[in-house]
Design a protein around this motif. Sequence first.
Motif, mmCIF file in Angstrom:
data_model
loop_
_atom_site.group_PDB
_atom_site.id
_atom_site.type_symbol
_atom_site.label_atom_id
_atom_site.label_comp_id
_atom_site.label_asym_id
_atom_site.label_seq_id
_atom_site.Cartn_x
_atom_site.Cartn_y
_atom_site.Cartn_z
ATOM 1 N N SER A 41 -29.086 -31.546 33.890
ATOM 2 C CA SER A 41 -28.581 -30.228 33.464
ATOM 3 C C SER A 41 -28.302 -29.394 34.709
ATOM 4 N N ALA A 42 -27.771 -28.193 34.470
ATOM 5 C CA ALA A 42 -27.572 -27.243 35.572
ATOM 6 C C ALA A 42 -28.936 -26.737 36.035
ATOM 7 N N THR A 47 -26.683 -21.772 33.854
ATOM 8 C CA THR A 47 -25.731 -21.646 32.733
ATOM 9 C C THR A 47 -25.719 -20.210 32.190
ATOM 10 N N GLU A 74 -23.512 -28.172 36.028
ATOM 11 C CA GLU A 74 -24.013 -29.550 36.062
ATOM 12 C C GLU A 74 -23.433 -30.299 37.261
ATOM 13 N N PHE A 136 -24.088 -32.385 29.310
ATOM 14 C CA PHE A 136 -23.555 -31.168 28.682
ATOM 15 C C PHE A 136 -22.032 -31.080 28.706
ATOM 16 N N ARG A 150 -25.363 -25.328 23.906
ATOM 17 C CA ARG A 150 -26.573 -25.154 24.718
ATOM 18 C C ARG A 150 -27.570 -26.287 24.492
ATOM 19 N N GLY A 151 -28.133 -26.744 25.570
ATOM 20 C CA GLY A 151 -29.083 -27.864 25.481
ATOM 21 C C GLY A 151 -28.409 -29.219 25.367
ATOM 22 N N GLY A 152 -27.081 -29.244 25.582
ATOM 23 C CA GLY A 152 -26.290 -30.449 25.309
ATOM 24 C C GLY A 152 -26.560 -31.644 26.211
ATOM 25 N N SER A 153 -27.249 -31.438 27.334
ATOM 26 C CA SER A 153 -27.553 -32.585 28.205
ATOM 27 C C SER A 153 -28.451 -33.594 27.495
ATOM 28 N N ASP A 154 -29.293 -33.104 26.595
ATOM 29 C CA ASP A 154 -30.145 -34.030 25.824
ATOM 30 C C ASP A 154 -29.254 -35.012 25.061
HETATM 31 N N1 ASP Z 1 -27.044 -26.364 31.154
HETATM 32 C C1 ASP Z 1 -26.844 -26.390 29.717
HETATM 33 C C2 ASP Z 1 -27.630 -25.268 29.047
HETATM 34 O O1 ASP Z 1 -28.289 -24.503 29.727
HETATM 35 C C3 ASP Z 1 -27.143 -27.719 29.104
HETATM 36 C C4 ASP Z 1 -28.598 -28.133 29.079
HETATM 37 O O2 ASP Z 1 -29.456 -27.478 29.676
HETATM 38 O O3 ASP Z 1 -28.887 -29.149 28.424
HETATM 39 O O4 ASP Z 1 -27.556 -25.115 27.858
#
Ligand code: ASP
Length: 405
Positions: A41-42, A47, A74, A136, A150-154
């Motif tokens: 992730s970033a 982000t 990222e 992400f 948001r949270g898309g790296s998962d």
């Molecule tokens: N950097 C993105 C976010 O803050 C993706 C992630 O953290 O998974 O939502």
Amino acid sequence: MAIIVQKFGGSSLADTAKVMAVARRVVRTVQEGHEVVVVVSAQGKTTDELIEQAHAVSPNPPKRELDMLLATGEQVSIALLAMAIDALGQRVISLTGAQGGIMTDTQHTKARIRLVDGMRIRTELAKGQVVIVAGFQGMTSTNDITTLGRGGSDTTAVAVAAALGASACEIFTDVDGVYSADPRLVPDARKLEQVDYGEMLELASLGAMILQPRAVEVAAIYGVPIHVRSSFSNDLGTMIREVKEVEKEISVTGVASDENCAKITLVGIPTDVSVLYNVFASLALEGVNVDMIVQAGTATPTADLTFTVTREELDTALTVIGKARGEQTWDIVCDENVAKVSIVGAGMMTNPGVAAKMFEALNEENVPVFVVSTSEIKVSCLVPRSRYQEAVRACHKKFELSSAN
Ligand code: ASP
Ligand code: ADP
Ligand code: MG
């Protein structure tokens, strides 16, 4: 050789020392005899800061340009981690989402992965390199950069693990597993050894930000077990996988909360289903997600209809509903000072009285409830935002979920 996908979140990469620590952990995994694909992730709050920058120059940034900006976060992480791993003498290459074959649909800022073309990743692995893929982000079939929400790296990590047939997908984060509630809100929450996909999907969808719900969805579809664990220790974390239990005794597994909601009430609408259809079809057309729909007063010619949307989508929702109302006379009322508190558990459907116990907990703390919604494995209550933390703690205590029990 078995492929392992390791995903590191923003807090695990927040500064130089943390990037170096992640690099050492990755190299250790290689030395243990694995082929390693890393998804990152970033760094830290990057982000959030990029979103702020966008809104400083435009009240309503075009979503395509927002994706172009957000994807840079990222890209910084993949390059820095690749340099840190290279400095340890390990061969490594970084790839953007597009270079890593992450193909998405065209819904900018909340794109869905359509396909992971694992060819480039496999080719680079075959050269004996660690491959670092930017989480992400992806690319449309017309070469536009997208982001996955948001949270898309998962979700990137799980989708890559599924595409490569990886033997493990490890999600490294700033807590050492999935707990019975957010440990920041409930310090005596219990760490769960394993959680079934279905329960994890509900917990994540209802606000437990530890995993993006779509990551759990993809994991369940492709049968990818996820190991959620700490970036800062070697301890085992929580396994997310299919858990088959013939008779589940525990009725509640966890409590989740979501501050990112707003309540909309349509006051005095005709109880004519064409009005409902018109309003919800218009919202769907604009891509607005609606939750907790409750209609009261259906025996009368008019009724009040309440539902929730995310706070980001409130303005769009109000504009869309205003247009759908046209010349009709009913009122639209909204309240942003709400939050959703939910209890989740697969054993719930066969254990009566679970909702009653939740209401008992809220009643003892005098927390008002505006809207209730249920499914087979959850009960959710909309409460005043100023009271939601007490509500979470009261439910956690009532269902005896703490580590002491
Ligand atoms: N950097 C993105 C976010 O803050 C993706 C992630 O953290 O998974 O939502
Ligand atoms: P990352 O940057 O690694 O992606 P996130 O901040 O997205 O990390 O997710 C980790 C956070 O999720 C934890 O710090 C924790 O506060 C929060 N969280 C919410 N619910 C839970 C839960 N049930 N169990 C563990 N952590 C949770
Ligand atoms: Mg996250």
